[in-house]
Design a protein around this motif. Structure first.
Motif, PDB file in Angstrom:
ATOM      1  N   GLY A   5      -0.102 -39.225 -26.780  1.00 37.98           N
ATOM      2  CA  GLY A   5       0.285 -39.667 -25.444  1.00 37.98           C
ATOM      3  C   GLY A   5       0.326 -38.517 -24.448  1.00 37.98           C
ATOM      4  N   ARG A   6       0.857 -37.378 -24.885  1.00 37.07           N
ATOM      5  CA  ARG A   6       0.915 -36.194 -24.011  1.00 37.07           C
ATOM      6  C   ARG A   6      -0.496 -35.702 -23.690  1.00 37.07           C
ATOM      7  NH1 ARG A   6       3.460 -31.747 -26.432  1.00 37.07           N
ATOM      8  NH2 ARG A   6       3.428 -30.780 -24.391  1.00 37.07           N
ATOM      9  N   PHE A   7      -1.371 -35.725 -24.698  1.00 39.18           N
ATOM     10  CA  PHE A   7      -2.753 -35.293 -24.483  1.00 39.18           C
ATOM     11  C   PHE A   7      -3.458 -36.232 -23.504  1.00 39.18           C
ATOM     12  CE2 PHE A   7      -7.283 -35.318 -25.430  1.00 39.18           C
ATOM     13  CZ  PHE A   7      -7.577 -33.962 -25.374  1.00 39.18           C
ATOM     14  N   THR A   8      -3.299 -37.522 -23.711  1.00 38.47           N
ATOM     15  CA  THR A   8      -3.905 -38.517 -22.808  1.00 38.47           C
ATOM     16  C   THR A   8      -3.387 -38.344 -21.387  1.00 38.47           C
ATOM     17  OG1 THR A   8      -4.114 -40.075 -24.645  1.00 38.47           O
ATOM     18  CG2 THR A   8      -4.258 -40.993 -22.424  1.00 38.47           C
ATOM     19  N   GLN A   9      -2.096 -38.118 -21.255  1.00 32.96           N
ATOM     20  CA  GLN A   9      -1.506 -37.902 -19.932  1.00 32.96           C
ATOM     21  C   GLN A   9      -2.061 -36.633 -19.293  1.00 32.96           C
ATOM     22  OE1 GLN A   9       0.639 -40.148 -18.410  1.00 32.96           O
ATOM     23  NE2 GLN A   9       0.150 -38.907 -16.627  1.00 32.96           N
ATOM     24  N   ALA A  10      -2.231 -35.583 -20.089  1.00 31.44           N
ATOM     25  CA  ALA A  10      -2.796 -34.335 -19.571  1.00 31.44           C
ATOM     26  C   ALA A  10      -4.224 -34.561 -19.093  1.00 31.44           C
ATOM     27  CB  ALA A  10      -2.759 -33.246 -20.644  1.00 31.44           C
ATOM     28  N   PHE A  11      -4.990 -35.343 -19.820  1.00 32.68           N
ATOM     29  CA  PHE A  11      -6.362 -35.645 -19.400  1.00 32.68           C
ATOM     30  C   PHE A  11      -6.345 -36.356 -18.051  1.00 32.68           C
ATOM     31  CE2 PHE A  11     -10.084 -38.325 -19.035  1.00 32.68           C
ATOM     32  CZ  PHE A  11     -11.094 -37.402 -19.258  1.00 32.68           C
ATOM     33  N   GLU A  12      -5.509 -37.360 -17.920  1.00 28.88           N
ATOM     34  CA  GLU A  12      -5.423 -38.115 -16.669  1.00 28.88           C
ATOM     35  C   GLU A  12      -4.958 -37.229 -15.510  1.00 28.88           C
ATOM     36  OE1 GLU A  12      -3.006 -41.581 -17.358  1.00 28.88           O
ATOM     37  OE2 GLU A  12      -4.360 -42.315 -18.918  1.00 28.88           O
ATOM     38  N   ASP A  13      -4.006 -36.356 -15.782  1.00 32.50           N
ATOM     39  CA  ASP A  13      -3.419 -35.524 -14.733  1.00 32.50           C
ATOM     40  C   ASP A  13      -4.310 -34.362 -14.298  1.00 32.50           C
ATOM     41  OD1 ASP A  13      -1.186 -37.135 -14.829  1.00 32.50           O
ATOM     42  OD2 ASP A  13       0.046 -35.705 -15.944  1.00 32.50           O
ATOM     43  N   TYR A  14      -5.075 -33.773 -15.228  1.00 36.32           N
ATOM     44  CA  TYR A  14      -5.721 -32.495 -14.940  1.00 36.32           C
ATOM     45  C   TYR A  14      -7.243 -32.489 -14.982  1.00 36.32           C
ATOM     46  CZ  TYR A  14      -0.918 -31.226 -16.022  1.00 36.32           C
ATOM     47  OH  TYR A  14       0.449 -31.167 -16.053  1.00 36.32           O
ATOM     48  N   SER A  15      -7.882 -33.541 -15.450  1.00 37.94           N
ATOM     49  CA  SER A  15      -9.341 -33.485 -15.615  1.00 37.94           C
ATOM     50  C   SER A  15     -10.068 -33.268 -14.284  1.00 37.94           C
ATOM     51  CB  SER A  15      -9.867 -34.730 -16.331  1.00 37.94           C
ATOM     52  OG  SER A  15      -9.554 -35.900 -15.613  1.00 37.94           O
ATOM     53  N   TYR A  46      -7.069 -28.002 -31.439  1.00 40.29           N
ATOM     54  CA  TYR A  46      -5.912 -27.123 -31.594  1.00 40.29           C
ATOM     55  C   TYR A  46      -4.684 -27.946 -31.988  1.00 40.29           C
ATOM     56  CZ  TYR A  46      -2.526 -23.461 -30.322  1.00 40.29           C
ATOM     57  OH  TYR A  46      -1.510 -22.536 -30.328  1.00 40.29           O
ATOM     58  N   VAL A  47      -4.467 -29.038 -31.270  1.00 43.41           N
ATOM     59  CA  VAL A  47      -3.325 -29.916 -31.545  1.00 43.41           C
ATOM     60  C   VAL A  47      -3.500 -30.594 -32.913  1.00 43.41           C
ATOM     61  CG1 VAL A  47      -2.171 -32.037 -30.778  1.00 43.41           C
ATOM     62  CG2 VAL A  47      -2.766 -30.289 -29.112  1.00 43.41           C
ATOM     63  N   ALA A  48      -4.721 -30.993 -33.238  1.00 42.83           N
ATOM     64  CA  ALA A  48      -4.991 -31.674 -34.507  1.00 42.83           C
ATOM     65  C   ALA A  48      -4.716 -30.769 -35.706  1.00 42.83           C
ATOM     66  CB  ALA A  48      -6.432 -32.170 -34.535  1.00 42.83           C
ATOM     67  N   GLN A  49      -4.759 -29.460 -35.494  1.00 42.00           N
ATOM     68  CA  GLN A  49      -4.448 -28.514 -36.561  1.00 42.00           C
ATOM     69  C   GLN A  49      -2.936 -28.369 -36.762  1.00 42.00           C
ATOM     70  OE1 GLN A  49      -6.341 -24.873 -35.352  1.00 42.00           O
ATOM     71  NE2 GLN A  49      -8.407 -25.652 -35.743  1.00 42.00           N
ATOM     72  N   GLY A  50      -2.168 -29.127 -35.996  1.00 43.76           N
ATOM     73  CA  GLY A  50      -0.717 -29.095 -36.135  1.00 43.76           C
ATOM     74  C   GLY A  50      -0.034 -28.068 -35.256  1.00 43.76           C
ATOM     75  N   LYS A  51      -0.787 -27.440 -34.365  1.00 51.59           N
ATOM     76  CA  LYS A  51      -0.212 -26.438 -33.468  1.00 51.59           C
ATOM     77  C   LYS A  51       0.418 -27.135 -32.266  1.00 51.59           C
ATOM     78  CE  LYS A  51      -3.472 -23.041 -35.109  1.00 51.59           C
ATOM     79  NZ  LYS A  51      -4.656 -22.260 -34.812  1.00 51.59           N
ATOM     80  N   THR A  52       1.373 -26.468 -31.666  1.00 55.85           N
ATOM     81  CA  THR A  52       2.135 -27.063 -30.565  1.00 55.85           C
ATOM     82  C   THR A  52       1.731 -26.463 -29.227  1.00 55.85           C
ATOM     83  OG1 THR A  52       4.014 -27.322 -32.055  1.00 55.85           O
ATOM     84  CG2 THR A  52       4.467 -27.489 -29.707  1.00 55.85           C
ATOM     85  N   ILE A  53       1.655 -27.324 -28.219  1.00 52.45           N
ATOM     86  CA  ILE A  53       1.406 -26.891 -26.846  1.00 52.45           C
ATOM     87  C   ILE A  53       2.592 -27.379 -26.018  1.00 52.45           C
ATOM     88  CG2 ILE A  53      -0.088 -27.102 -24.823  1.00 52.45           C
ATOM     89  CD1 ILE A  53      -2.428 -27.656 -26.750  1.00 52.45           C
ATOM     90  N   ASP A  54       3.332 -26.436 -25.447  1.00 50.04           N
ATOM     91  CA  ASP A  54       4.497 -26.809 -24.647  1.00 50.04           C
ATOM     92  C   ASP A  54       4.097 -27.399 -23.301  1.00 50.04           C
ATOM     93  OD1 ASP A  54       6.299 -25.955 -26.607  1.00 50.04           O
ATOM     94  OD2 ASP A  54       6.221 -23.895 -25.871  1.00 50.04           O
ATOM     95  N   ASP A  55       3.118 -26.789 -22.650  1.00 47.43           N
ATOM     96  CA  ASP A  55       2.668 -27.230 -21.325  1.00 47.43           C
ATOM     97  C   ASP A  55       1.144 -27.250 -21.324  1.00 47.43           C
ATOM     98  OD1 ASP A  55       2.267 -27.803 -18.661  1.00 47.43           O
ATOM     99  OD2 ASP A  55       3.460 -26.132 -17.900  1.00 47.43           O
ATOM    100  N   GLU A 142       1.968 -18.243 -12.408  1.00 51.40           N
ATOM    101  CA  GLU A 142       1.100 -18.971 -13.343  1.00 51.40           C
ATOM    102  C   GLU A 142      -0.269 -18.295 -13.466  1.00 51.40           C
ATOM    103  OE1 GLU A 142       2.623 -23.569 -12.867  1.00 51.40           O
ATOM    104  OE2 GLU A 142       1.445 -22.693 -11.233  1.00 51.40           O
ATOM    105  N   ILE A 143      -0.809 -17.853 -12.329  1.00 49.04           N
ATOM    106  CA  ILE A 143      -2.104 -17.168 -12.348  1.00 49.04           C
ATOM    107  C   ILE A 143      -2.003 -15.893 -13.172  1.00 49.04           C
ATOM    108  CG2 ILE A 143      -3.863 -16.009 -10.944  1.00 49.04           C
ATOM    109  CD1 ILE A 143      -3.045 -17.970  -8.643  1.00 49.04           C
ATOM    110  N   ALA A 144      -0.927 -15.144 -12.960  1.00 46.05           N
ATOM    111  CA  ALA A 144      -0.726 -13.900 -13.706  1.00 46.05           C
ATOM    112  C   ALA A 144      -0.726 -14.161 -15.207  1.00 46.05           C
ATOM    113  CB  ALA A 144       0.578 -13.232 -13.272  1.00 46.05           C
TER     114      ALA A 144
END
Length: 171
Positions: A5-15, A46-55, A142-144
């Motif tokens: 759900g978070r990944f889908t939301q990120a796609f919708e928000d940022y693509s 990356y996520v499918a490998q079980g790794k976490t993405i906070d943002d 954020e840029i830095a």
């Protein structure tokens, strides 16, 4: 919300924003779409490998920026510089960023071409931070984080880049 759900939301928000960022960096519509798709694919793996993405937002931009750098290394002829040097470049080549009336869209596209040509005159280190700040809406902090510089260096580059951009537009 679960990871899917978070990944889908990120796609919708940022693509769309990722596409614009990529297009303004490399100037090739189709390749920009491919790189954005590849960014999401790499992120999903990356996520499918079980790794976490906070943002997801900074993570996706970091992945995309790395792909853009790889693209520059592979084939410099697809760069924004070449696009801008083309004599047949037209407003139809600029992504449609707004849904307004025809006259307003024509003005936006004309201004977009002027801006792209002015951006061409900036050294890459300024073009990158100006694009990220004013087209992508990232803060200097954020840029830095994304480019691995300190916030003060980024702020100075933005300031100098804007100065150079204003001079280029006035010519």
């Amino acid at each position: 919300m679960d990871v899917t759900g978070r990944f889908t939301q990120a796609f919708e928000d940022y693509s769309d924003a990722l596409f614009r960022h990529c297009f303004f960096r490399i100037g090739d519509r189709e390749r920009s779409l491919e790189l954005v798709q590849e960014s999401f694919t790499k992120t999903w793996n990356y996520v499918a490998q079980g790794k976490t993405i906070d943002d997801f937002k900074p993570f996706l931009y970091r992945v995309l920026n790395n792909l853009i750098i790889d693209e520059y290394r592979k084939k410099k002829t697809t760069s924004l510089d070449e696009f801008l040097e083309r004599e047949d470049a037209s407003e139809g080549d600029i992504p449609d960023l707004h849904s307004t009336g025809e006259m307003e869209q024509a003005e936006i596209r004309f201004d977009g071409i002027r801006l792209l040509k002015a951006l061409k005159t900036l050294p890459e280190k300024y073009r990158e931070v100006v694009t990220m700040r004013y087209m992508d809406g990232f803060s200097p902090r954020e840029i830095a984080e994304l480019i691995g510089e300190n916030e003060n260096v980024v702020s100075v580059r933005i300031h100098r880049g804007l100065f150079k951009l204003r001079n280029a537009i006035q010519l």
